[in-house]
Design a protein around this motif. Structure first.
Motif, mmCIF file in Angstrom:
data_model
loop_
_atom_site.group_PDB
_atom_site.id
_atom_site.type_symbol
_atom_site.label_atom_id
_atom_site.label_comp_id
_atom_site.label_asym_id
_atom_site.label_seq_id
_atom_site.Cartn_x
_atom_site.Cartn_y
_atom_site.Cartn_z
ATOM 1 N N GLY A 1 2.167 40.683 37.156
ATOM 2 C CA GLY A 1 1.707 40.559 38.547
ATOM 3 C C GLY A 1 0.889 39.319 38.791
ATOM 4 O O GLY A 1 1.093 38.600 39.770
ATOM 5 N N LYS A 2 -0.054 39.055 37.889
ATOM 6 C CA LYS A 2 -0.880 37.850 38.036
ATOM 7 C C LYS A 2 -0.011 36.599 38.049
ATOM 8 O O LYS A 2 -0.229 35.693 38.844
ATOM 9 C CB LYS A 2 -1.881 37.742 36.893
ATOM 10 C CG LYS A 2 -2.959 38.766 36.892
ATOM 11 C CD LYS A 2 -3.915 38.487 35.742
ATOM 12 C CE LYS A 2 -4.210 39.750 34.991
ATOM 13 N NZ LYS A 2 -5.038 39.545 33.817
ATOM 14 N N GLY A 3 0.969 36.559 37.160
ATOM 15 C CA GLY A 3 1.856 35.390 37.075
ATOM 16 C C GLY A 3 2.710 35.222 38.319
ATOM 17 O O GLY A 3 2.860 34.111 38.829
ATOM 18 N N LEU A 4 3.263 36.319 38.811
ATOM 19 C CA LEU A 4 4.102 36.246 40.012
ATOM 20 C C LEU A 4 3.289 35.797 41.220
ATOM 21 O O LEU A 4 3.692 34.887 41.951
ATOM 22 C CB LEU A 4 4.758 37.591 40.298
ATOM 23 C CG LEU A 4 5.575 37.646 41.597
ATOM 24 C CD1 LEU A 4 6.754 36.684 41.550
ATOM 25 C CD2 LEU A 4 6.030 39.064 41.873
ATOM 26 N N ASN B 1 2.254 27.589 43.295
ATOM 27 C CA ASN B 1 3.379 26.683 43.067
ATOM 28 C C ASN B 1 4.310 26.576 44.268
ATOM 29 O O ASN B 1 4.812 25.496 44.568
ATOM 30 C CB ASN B 1 4.170 27.111 41.829
ATOM 31 C CG ASN B 1 3.336 27.017 40.559
ATOM 32 O OD1 ASN B 1 2.391 26.243 40.478
ATOM 33 N ND2 ASN B 1 3.662 27.820 39.586
ATOM 34 N N LEU B 2 4.557 27.703 44.930
ATOM 35 C CA LEU B 2 5.480 27.688 46.076
ATOM 36 C C LEU B 2 4.761 27.647 47.419
ATOM 37 O O LEU B 2 5.400 27.540 48.459
ATOM 38 C CB LEU B 2 6.407 28.914 46.015
ATOM 39 C CG LEU B 2 7.300 28.977 44.778
ATOM 40 C CD1 LEU B 2 8.105 30.269 44.772
ATOM 41 C CD2 LEU B 2 8.223 27.779 44.709
ATOM 42 N N GLU B 3 3.432 27.772 47.380
ATOM 43 C CA GLU B 3 2.582 27.705 48.577
ATOM 44 C C GLU B 3 2.984 28.733 49.640
ATOM 45 O O GLU B 3 3.015 28.444 50.830
ATOM 46 C CB GLU B 3 2.559 26.279 49.138
ATOM 47 C CG GLU B 3 1.994 25.285 48.150
ATOM 48 C CD GLU B 3 2.002 23.861 48.649
ATOM 49 O OE1 GLU B 3 2.561 23.584 49.723
ATOM 50 O OE2 GLU B 3 1.433 23.007 47.953
ATOM 51 N N HIS B 4 3.291 29.956 49.194
ATOM 52 C CA HIS B 4 3.598 31.069 50.094
ATOM 53 C C HIS B 4 2.395 31.982 50.180
ATOM 54 O O HIS B 4 1.723 32.227 49.185
ATOM 55 C CB HIS B 4 4.785 31.897 49.584
ATOM 56 C CG HIS B 4 6.101 31.216 49.722
ATOM 57 N ND1 HIS B 4 6.717 31.010 50.928
ATOM 58 C CD2 HIS B 4 6.922 30.696 48.786
ATOM 59 C CE1 HIS B 4 7.864 30.389 50.727
ATOM 60 N NE2 HIS B 4 8.005 30.178 49.435
ATOM 61 N N THR B 5 2.128 32.505 51.363
ATOM 62 C CA THR B 5 1.116 33.542 51.499
ATOM 63 C C THR B 5 1.819 34.895 51.483
ATOM 64 O O THR B 5 2.977 35.010 51.901
ATOM 65 C CB THR B 5 0.335 33.400 52.815
ATOM 66 O OG1 THR B 5 1.242 33.490 53.902
ATOM 67 C CG2 THR B 5 -0.413 32.079 52.878
ATOM 68 N N LEU B 6 1.145 35.907 51.010
ATOM 69 C CA LEU B 6 1.743 37.232 50.900
ATOM 70 C C LEU B 6 1.199 38.195 51.959
ATOM 71 O O LEU B 6 1.809 39.220 52.232
ATOM 72 C CB LEU B 6 1.511 37.799 49.502
ATOM 73 C CG LEU B 6 2.118 36.955 48.384
ATOM 74 C CD1 LEU B 6 1.673 37.459 47.030
ATOM 75 C CD2 LEU B 6 3.630 36.956 48.493
#
Length: 72
Positions: A28-31, A38-43
């Protein structure tokens, strides 16, 4: 076993802490790190689809939920 790995019910790495082997789960931490840094996406407020139900799926669920998505 680390508390987080115990809650998840899955271990993907073993580390040595104070001469003791401790099972941890870093999925989870890695994802979350990869998606956010790295992908600059917010969740937050996003809809997330997880395909699979094994240890890796369990390992990513709590860290994703901690980011307050709209739904998983």
């Amino acid at each position: 076993m680390a508390k987080s790995a115990e809650i998840i019910g899955a271990v993907n790495c073993v580390v040595i802490k104070e001469n003791e082997l401790i099972g941890e789960n870093t999925d989870g931490k890695g994802l979350v790190n990869d998606l956010e840094k790295n992908l600059e996406h917010t969740l937050q407020d996003k809809e997330i689809l997880i395909i699979g139900a094994g240890g890796a799926a369990r390992g990513i669920l709590k860290p994703l939920l901690d980011k307050n998505p709209e739904k998983i």
